[in-house]
Every structure is written in C-alpha cells, then in structure tokens.
Design a protein around this motif. Structure first.
Motif, short mmCIF file in Angstrom:
data_model
loop_
_atom_site.label_atom_id
_atom_site.label_comp_id
_atom_site.label_asym_id
_atom_site.label_seq_id
_atom_site.Cartn_x
_atom_site.Cartn_y
_atom_site.Cartn_z
N PHE A 172 1.04 -1.03 0.13
CA PHE A 172 -0.04 0.03 -0.09
C PHE A 172 0.95 1.17 0.01
O PHE A 172 1.60 1.43 0.90
N VAL A 173 0.67 2.05 -0.88
CA VAL A 173 1.54 3.34 -1.13
C VAL A 173 0.61 4.37 -1.08
O VAL A 173 -0.21 4.75 -1.82
N HIS A 204 -7.44 3.44 6.68
CA HIS A 204 -7.38 4.24 5.64
C HIS A 204 -8.85 4.18 4.88
O HIS A 204 -9.42 3.06 4.31
N ASN A 205 -9.51 5.16 4.99
CA ASN A 205 -10.95 5.05 4.35
C ASN A 205 -11.20 5.73 3.22
O ASN A 205 -12.24 6.30 2.71
N GLN A 206 -10.09 6.01 2.24
CA GLN A 206 -10.42 6.55 0.72
C GLN A 206 -10.16 5.36 -0.19
O GLN A 206 -10.34 4.10 0.15
N ALA A 207 -10.21 5.80 -1.37
CA ALA A 207 -9.98 4.87 -2.66
C ALA A 207 -8.60 5.04 -3.19
O ALA A 207 -7.67 5.80 -2.73
N LYS A 239 -4.72 9.66 -6.60
CA LYS A 239 -4.93 8.66 -5.60
C LYS A 239 -3.87 7.78 -4.90
O LYS A 239 -2.79 7.82 -5.51
N PRO A 240 -3.76 7.34 -3.81
CA PRO A 240 -2.77 6.50 -3.34
C PRO A 240 -3.19 5.18 -4.26
O PRO A 240 -4.17 5.06 -4.78
#
Length: 615
Positions: free
Chosen positions: A27-28, A67-70, A247-248
């Motif tokens: 995960f970046v 982490h609650n994003q896309a 985005k990540p």
C-alpha cells in the motif's frame, strides 16, 4: 570426507501476502495519477495490484486498516486496443493485424461498443455486441482465406461461435485486397459482423480474470479515460474514476526470499556411490520432511544441485575451520553444545541421513554423525573430499530454469500415462509443468534438444469439477457448495457445455455458455439471499457481469429450499444460474490464460481425461 552445503530458502512477507497467488501487496499512501502509480509499481515492484478473488479483497481491506479513501488498483477500461477473433499470429504478415478502414468519426469508443460492423459500402463502425445482424465468416487454408456471407442474423458472440463451428472463424480482414473481396460479395444495404473486437476491462499486468467487485451503480463511465480504484470506505468495492485523478495506490510483487546456509561434512563410506539416484532421492525426501517438522512450510522446496562436472558430489582438497561440519567414525561427547536453531535443524537432518543410509545400505557399517565444532578436534588427516550442494529452494539449477516464474523444469524420458506422470512429478518434484508464457515455451524447446516427440505437461480438460460464480467460501454451509439438482442424464459434459440452466421443473442441465437465456441474480446480506429474475436474455458471461454490476452475483443455489424459491419465480423455460465448469486446468492449480495450441487443436477426440502434450 564429503562436504554438504545446505541452503535453506524460505518465503517471508514484509507486507500483506496472498497465499493462493504467491503475491505480496504494498500500500503506497503517496497520491499519484493512474499512469504515475503504474510506473512506480513497475519500477519498485511488479505492477499495480490485480484483485482476482474475495481472498485478495479481504487481504487488502485488512491491510488498508483505518485508511477510508479509494486507492488505484490495476484495472482500466482500454478503449483503444482491438484484436481479431482469429488470434493465430502466424496468419498475419507485418502490419496486417492493424488494417482498419473505419468510417469517418469511427470508432466512437462508447463503453458498450466493443464489436465491429462492416457496411455494404465497405466502411467499418464499432457497435454494441448484442446487436443482431448478418455475419461474415471465413475458411483458412494456409495463408489463404475464403470469405462466406451468412444471412442468418445473430449477435457477435453467437456469430463467433457459429463461424468457429462451421468455418474457421469470424472474418479477419488483413489488407486492401481482402477488403475488396468482401465488398464484392455484399449486396447493397446491410450490416455484417466481422471478427474485430475490443476486450474493454483489462488488468495492468495482463492477467485474465473475470472477477468483479463493483460498488452499486458502478461503473458509471463518467470520464473519457476510465481507471478503477478500490474504495476502502465501502469494503474495498470498486469505482471508476478519471485516470488523471491523484490517489494512493496498491502495488504487488513477488514474495521475498530469505536464504540461510549450513555446511556439513561426512566421511565417504567404502563401496557407496553417493551419486546413486535412489540415495539422492531418499535424502531429499527426508530433508524436506524434517524441515517441515521444524516449522518450515511448503514454500520451501528441496533439490540437489549438480556441480560443473555433472555430478552431485564433488571432490575437494581443503577444509575450512569456520564451517559447521559433520564428522563420521567419531562419537560425539554426550555434553556437546547446541547453540542455535540452525544447529538443531542440522542435527535432525543428520539423524535422518543416518536412518536413510542404513535402509539403503543395510550391509554397511552405520554412520555416526555429529557437528565437528561441537565434538572437539577435527580429524586433520589428509584425505580427498567430495562436496554436494543441497539447496532447499525453487531455483536449484538441476535443469532448465524459468527466471520469471522461479520454477525449474525436469525432462523425464521414461514414458508414462498422464496419471502416472502426475504422480511421479508430485513425488519427485512439485507437479507436472505449467506453461504460462512464451519464455517457458522457448526454455522447454531448448531443454528438449533433439527430442522430437510429445511430452506431457500439466494441462487437462476437467469435465467433472463445477464451481459457483459467487466464490466466497464463507457464504456456504457444510455441503452447500456441492448441492446439485441435475436432470437425469445430466450433466452431459460436452466440451462446449460449461454453464448451467435451471428449468422451470427445478432440474438442471449443462449448456453452451454462448446461448442467450434469462438469468437469476441474487442479493446477499450476511447468510441470506434474495433472488431476482432478469427477463432480458443474455449469454452466461454477460449475465455474470450484469449480476455483479447490479446485484451481488449470478445466483448460487445452496439447498432444496433455495432451488424452490427460484422455481417459484419462473414461468415456463429456464434461466442461467451461477454454476459453471472451468474446463482447461493446470495440474498445480495455476490460473493462466496462456495457450499455445497446434492448428486444429484442441480437437476433443476422447470423451474424458483429455490431457495435453508438448514438443
């Protein structure tokens, strides 16, 4: 004396590891566009993440934590790349796969316009594949093609199946000459399917997976160029976004390898050939059993490494004081020290070595082994030495090695049937060969040398194993995944009958997945399922995609009560459900879409147990 170099290599995980696919996910958190993320993943790891099962979904959700994003994954809508139904590269000359006389303004690249129509005026347009119209097939003989106009109307998928059954394939058009030949055949007015199509959703690493995990009302195609992110505020479900949004992202790479080296030395017993294959095989079996007993898992593999002279054992002159040895013919003091886990493993392997030696050579004096540096002074007697490298690793160098897949291939000349060959490979190595790239094809051809016959590889036509489109094992209770209501004489297991139809009388039969039927989707909430009848006819693949986009999946039927619930929804006829047979399988369970068939293969000349040879 003989020296044995023992190398222990095991798979370790710095990040989240998918056990079934041997991938590690990273995960970046740094935000990048899709292109930037892809470039980063390819430079630092392997590629952007491929998410091909609920196991991977759960693993990524666990890794994302709070982490609650896309975050970008590797899926994107490729609207530019088209290919021909007739995929044999030897049929096309330089540039011929790219011949395109598009009508002005075409292709329009609408997200549902993935197939190609040829108008009687000769121009081409892209169109929705479910459109029903006439068809152009062709018959191929060597480099030559003869075009055939079929006035039966059908959608593109049915047209492809029809042409493959009755001719060679849907027509490819390679050049201006063939283009003119087709135009000359056509009456005025009308549209015709040809073999050019666009396979829209693609994974960055080229993986071929039908698994989908869309959010509700996704994909919505709100951008000209669409890429996919996993939304961790919604259980990792997918949404399509403009590829230029930052985005990540999630990369994947191979599971890293750690290596440990232990050296042992033994004195050569009189009259024993340590290069005898039975002796070597027995040592490998015992070494791996012992490593498992010491807590190492199946990611650790065992093989003997040959020396430059072609032998496993190799003579040497010198002894080095800083190595850990095993000495023969001298009993260890009862109080010798064991200071580390490495030494514990070494002593256990030595014990197994003694035991196997005694079984193989019962008439010889038993071996007495112990670590020299724990037993006292070494024997300084001048004597010739033989060295063998025992490598516990997938890449051992005995035969041909595929660098990208970290596999070693062994050619066995003794003729066996497929079952015997599989059993031998699983006992002596890992399994029958999986051939998943042209690199492996070339490597096997080089290894075969002058051998010009066929040899088994691990691919076979499995006509008995059925699975559900909804693959999450937690959804099924004991025995529910095996529930079946086959009609008498079903499944017939025809090679093209790989999907399941539930009839209005409650019985099931297998059928050709290209035929369009109504279907039943379901919405899953915890252990509960609500079934939904879809009246629009579509083939099984389209039905699966539709159900995954608008519901949970094509319906699974776990018990008689659910079977009756579906029957109560139906008028006369039948509906597609989620049970299917994934016919061609690799012996080791690998998931690869790579194929390298001879012309006119597979021909399904036997009813059952169909397996594949190479060379």
């Amino acid at each position: 004396m003989e020296t044995v170099l023992l190398i222990i290599i095991a798979l370790s995980g710095l990040s989240a590891v998918s056990s079934h696919a041997e991938r590690q996910y990273h995960f970046v958190s740094e935000a990048k566009t899709m292109s930037e993320a892809q470039r980063y993943c390819r430079e630092k790891h392997t590629d952007l993440a491929t998410v091909d099962s609920m196991e991977v979904v759960k693993l990524l959700n666990d890794m994302a934590g709070q982490h609650n994003q896309a975050a970008w994954i590797g899926l994107h809508d490729d609207r530019d790349t088209r290919r021909w139904s007739m995929s044999d590269p030897s049929f096309y000359g330089p540039g011929q796969t790219e011949f395109r006389p598009w009508r002005s303004g075409q292709p329009s690249n609408g997200h549902d316009e993935q197939c190609t129509l040829l108008n009687s005026d000769g121009t081409w347009v892209d169109n929705a594949c479910n459109y029903v119209t006439w068809v152009i097939c062709f018959d191929v003989t060597g480099p030559n093609a003869a075009f055939v106009i079929t006035k039966s109307s059908m959608n593109w998928t049915d047209a492809q199946s029809y042409c493959r059954e009755n001719h060679t394939d849907l027509a490819s058009v390679r050049n201006q000459t063939e283009y003119q030949q087709i135009v000359d055949l056509l009456p005025e007015g009308g549209w015709y399917w040809i073999g050019l199509y666009r396979d829209s959703w693609k994974w960055s690493d080229g993986s071929n997976s039908s698994f989908k995990y869309w959010k509700e009302n996704e994909p919505n195609y709100n951008a000209l160029k669409v890429c996919v992110a996993a939304a961790f505020d919604n259980s990792g479900k997918w949404e399509d976004l403009d590829c230029g949004v930052e985005k990540p992202f999630i990369c994947y790479g191979p599971v890293p390898v750690s290596m440990q080296v232990i050296k042992v030395r033994v004195k050569k017993p009189n009259g024993v050939d340590l290069n005898d294959q039975a002796f070597l095989d027995a040592m490998l079996v015992e070494a791996k059993k012992n490593l498992r007993a010491q807590g190492l898992d199946d990611n650790v593999q065992v093989a003997w490494r040959k020396q430059p002279d072609g032998q496993v054992f190799h003579e040497e002159e010198e002894k080095k004081r800083d190595e850990l040895y095993l000495k023969v013919d001298a009993l260890c003091p009862e109080s010798y020290r064991v200071n580390s886990p490495d030494q514990i493993r070494l002593l256990a392997i030595a014990d197994n070595f003694q035991r196997q030696y005694s079984l193989l050579y019962p008439d010889h004096k038993p071996l007495l082994l112990c670590p020299v540096n724990e037993c006292g002074e070494r024997n300084r007697e001048e004597t010739r030495m033989e060295t063998v490298l025992l490598i516990i690793i997938a890449l051992s160098g005995l035969s041909a090695v595929s660098s990208h897949a970290e596999r070693q291939y062994h050619f066995v000349y003794e003729a066996k049937n497929m079952s015997e060959a599989q059993r031998y490979c699983r006992e002596k190595h890992t399994d029958l060969a999986t051939v998943d790239s042209m690199e492996v094809v070339k490597l096997l051809n080089n290894m075969a040398g002058q051998y010009k016959q066929s040899a088994w590889i691990g691919l076979h036509d499995d006509r008995d194993t059925w699975r559900w489109s909804m693959s999450d094992p937690s959804f099924y209770g004991s025995g529910e995944i095996e529930f079946r209501r086959w009609r008498t004489g079903q499944p017939s297991n025809g090679h093209d009958e790989q999907c399941t139809l539930l009839r209005s009388d409650g019985t099931w039969l297998d059928y050709d997945c290209n035929i369009a039927y109504r279907s039943v989707c379901f919405d899953v909430t915890g252990p509960n399922a609500a079934f939904v009848l879809i009246e629009s006819p579509m083939n099984w693949t389209d039905a699966q995609s539709y159900c995954r986009e608008h519901h949970t999946d094509l319906a699974s039927v776990r018990n008689p009560a659910e079977n009756q619930q579906i029957v109560d929804l139906l008028p006369e006829g039948g509906v597609s459900i989620g049970l299917y047979r994934d016919s061609w399988k690799w012996s080791d369970g690998s998931n690869s879409s790579f194929k390298y068939w001879k012309v006119n293969e597979p021909n399904y000349e036997v009813f059952k147990g169909l397996c594949r040879c190479s060379f």
